[in-house]
Design an enzyme around this catalytic site. Structure first.
Site, short mmCIF file in Angstrom:
data_model
loop_
_atom_site.label_atom_id
_atom_site.label_comp_id
_atom_site.label_asym_id
_atom_site.label_seq_id
_atom_site.Cartn_x
_atom_site.Cartn_y
_atom_site.Cartn_z
N ASP A 151 0.83 -1.21 0.00
CA ASP A 151 0.00 0.00 0.00
C ASP A 151 0.86 1.26 0.00
O ASP A 151 0.79 2.06 0.92
CB ASP A 151 -0.95 -0.04 1.21
CG ASP A 151 -1.76 -1.32 1.24
OD1 ASP A 151 -1.20 -2.38 1.62
OD2 ASP A 151 -2.93 -1.29 0.86
N ASP A 156 -1.65 -2.73 -3.95
CA ASP A 156 -1.95 -1.29 -3.92
C ASP A 156 -0.62 -0.57 -4.14
O ASP A 156 -0.12 0.17 -3.29
CB ASP A 156 -2.65 -0.84 -2.63
CG ASP A 156 -4.17 -1.04 -2.72
OD1 ASP A 156 -4.62 -1.61 -3.74
OD2 ASP A 156 -4.89 -0.64 -1.79
N HIS A 210 -10.53 -2.50 7.28
CA HIS A 210 -11.22 -3.46 6.40
C HIS A 210 -11.54 -4.76 7.11
O HIS A 210 -12.56 -5.37 6.85
CB HIS A 210 -10.38 -3.75 5.17
CG HIS A 210 -10.17 -2.57 4.27
ND1 HIS A 210 -11.22 -1.85 3.76
CD2 HIS A 210 -9.04 -1.99 3.81
CE1 HIS A 210 -10.73 -0.87 3.00
NE2 HIS A 210 -9.42 -0.92 3.02
N HIS A 268 -4.03 -0.51 6.37
CA HIS A 268 -2.82 0.32 6.44
C HIS A 268 -2.24 0.32 7.84
O HIS A 268 -2.32 1.30 8.58
CB HIS A 268 -3.15 1.75 5.98
CG HIS A 268 -3.60 1.81 4.55
ND1 HIS A 268 -3.94 2.97 3.91
CD2 HIS A 268 -3.72 0.82 3.62
CE1 HIS A 268 -4.26 2.70 2.66
NE2 HIS A 268 -4.16 1.40 2.46
#
Ligand code: NAG
Length: 329
Positions: free
Chosen positions: A48, A81, A222, A250
């Site tokens: 990410d 990501d 999430h 994250h």
């Protein structure tokens, strides 16, 4: 040389392929990566990240460079990501260089990067990230949907997790997803699970590590991904997988579960972090950090060691495991 004598055999093989129902999908592509001379391996895991250096991406990159040097890493894994907010626009998108080539500049990071796609990558030209054109711009880059890295003492199974997740197929926010070569979902996921199961079954490496973008277990924003728990986890359990590595949330976290020995590690803190976001779940939470950072993995035939680092390169957490060697190894 009696090549013509092989014709009947070739025909039989072709017929077997056509009529054998277990042969309907292609094998996962396999890459080889050697261990060091002492049969050890060390690598970094980051997720990410691609934000043109912003949100501390550059600071994390600098610390990766420092730790990469110290650990003499063999390669880097990206849990997806790779480029925010909407992946790459195409193979000539400057963000590839602005968020990757010109950010991870340390000498120790000039190694092979093995990357999967995240959901944000699917919002752009997902096929572009898989293109050999990018490898010509920066030879470190290798991103594929699902593939295997056979690193002698570890088999790494990279899994394209975004297509599993129903909500992207019917996104309420109406983002565009690049489902070229993926749709329809059902067939893609079924084939992938079958190929992966076959590959896991065949694996004789002392360690089996699965890498995906989405978490199976997570206490952050999430959280768990039910589609993975339902469709992917059973074959991981059945085939003795040791570690599952992911991004998407994250943060940095380590979770153990009561239902299998698989250890779950999230490394999704390569740039923007979700401070203060977490919830309870039923699993055994070993470690959670809601700032930026990255992870290292060091492996020998018998030992695995994982460490998390923050944006200043401070060691936040260490976990290790020793395995008895099977007598035949
Ligand atoms: C960057 O890291 C520092 C140190 O942890 C933190 O104080 C700061 O908030 C971070 N910046 C961003 C944009 O997250």
């Amino acid at each position: 040389m009696a090549g013509h004598d092989h014709k009947p055999l070739v025909l039989v093989l072709v017929l077997m392929v056509i009529f054998d129902p277990s042969f309907s999908s292609a094998e996962l592509q396999r890459f080889h990566h050697s261990t060091k001379n002492d049969e050890s391996l060390s690598l970094l895991v980051i997720g990410d990240w691609g934000r043109n250096g912003n949100f501390n991406q550059s600071q994390v990159a600098a610390q990766m460079g420092r730790m990469g040097e110290e650990l003499d890493i063999d390669f880097v894994i990206s849990t997806g990501d790779n480029f925010y907010d909407n992946g790459l626009e195409g193979v000539d998108d400057k963000q590839f260089e602005d968020s990757f080539t010109n950010i991870y500049t340390a000498k120790s990071l000039q190694k092979q990067w093995y990357s999967v796609l995240g959901n944000h990558d699917y919002r752009g030209d997902a096929v572009a990230q898989l293109s050999p054109v990018l490898r010509k711009i920066d030879s470190r880059w290798l991103c594929m949907r699902s593939f295997i890295v056979d690193a002698q003492i570890v088999d790494f199974f990279f899994v394209d997790t975004t297509p599993f997740v129903f909500k992207y197929w019917d996104d309420p926010e109406d983002h565009h997803y690049d489902w070229r070569d993926v749709a329809p979902r059902h067939q893609y996921v079924a084939d992938l699970v079958k190929d992966l199961d076959a590959a896991l079954r065949e694996s004789t490496a002392p360690w089996k590590v699965v890498v995906g973008h989405h978490p199976m277990r997570s206490i952050s924003e999430h959280g768990d991904t039910p589609e993975l728990l339902e469709q992917l986890l059973p074959i991981l359990k059945a085939n003795g997988v040791d570690l599952y590595l992911n991004g998407h949330d994250h943060c940095l976290e380590h979770i153990s579960s009561t239902d299998s020995p698989i250890q779950y590690f999230t490394s999704g803190a390569g740039s923007k972090a979700w401070r203060g976001v977490y919830k309870q779940n039923a699993d055994d939470l070993r470690f959670f950090y809601d700032g930026q950072g990255f992870m290292s993995l060091q492996v020998t035939k018998t030992d695995a060691k994982i460490m998390f680092y923050d944006v200043d390169g401070r060691r936040l957490y260490e976990w290790s495991m020793t395995k008895q060697l099977h007598p035949s190894m």
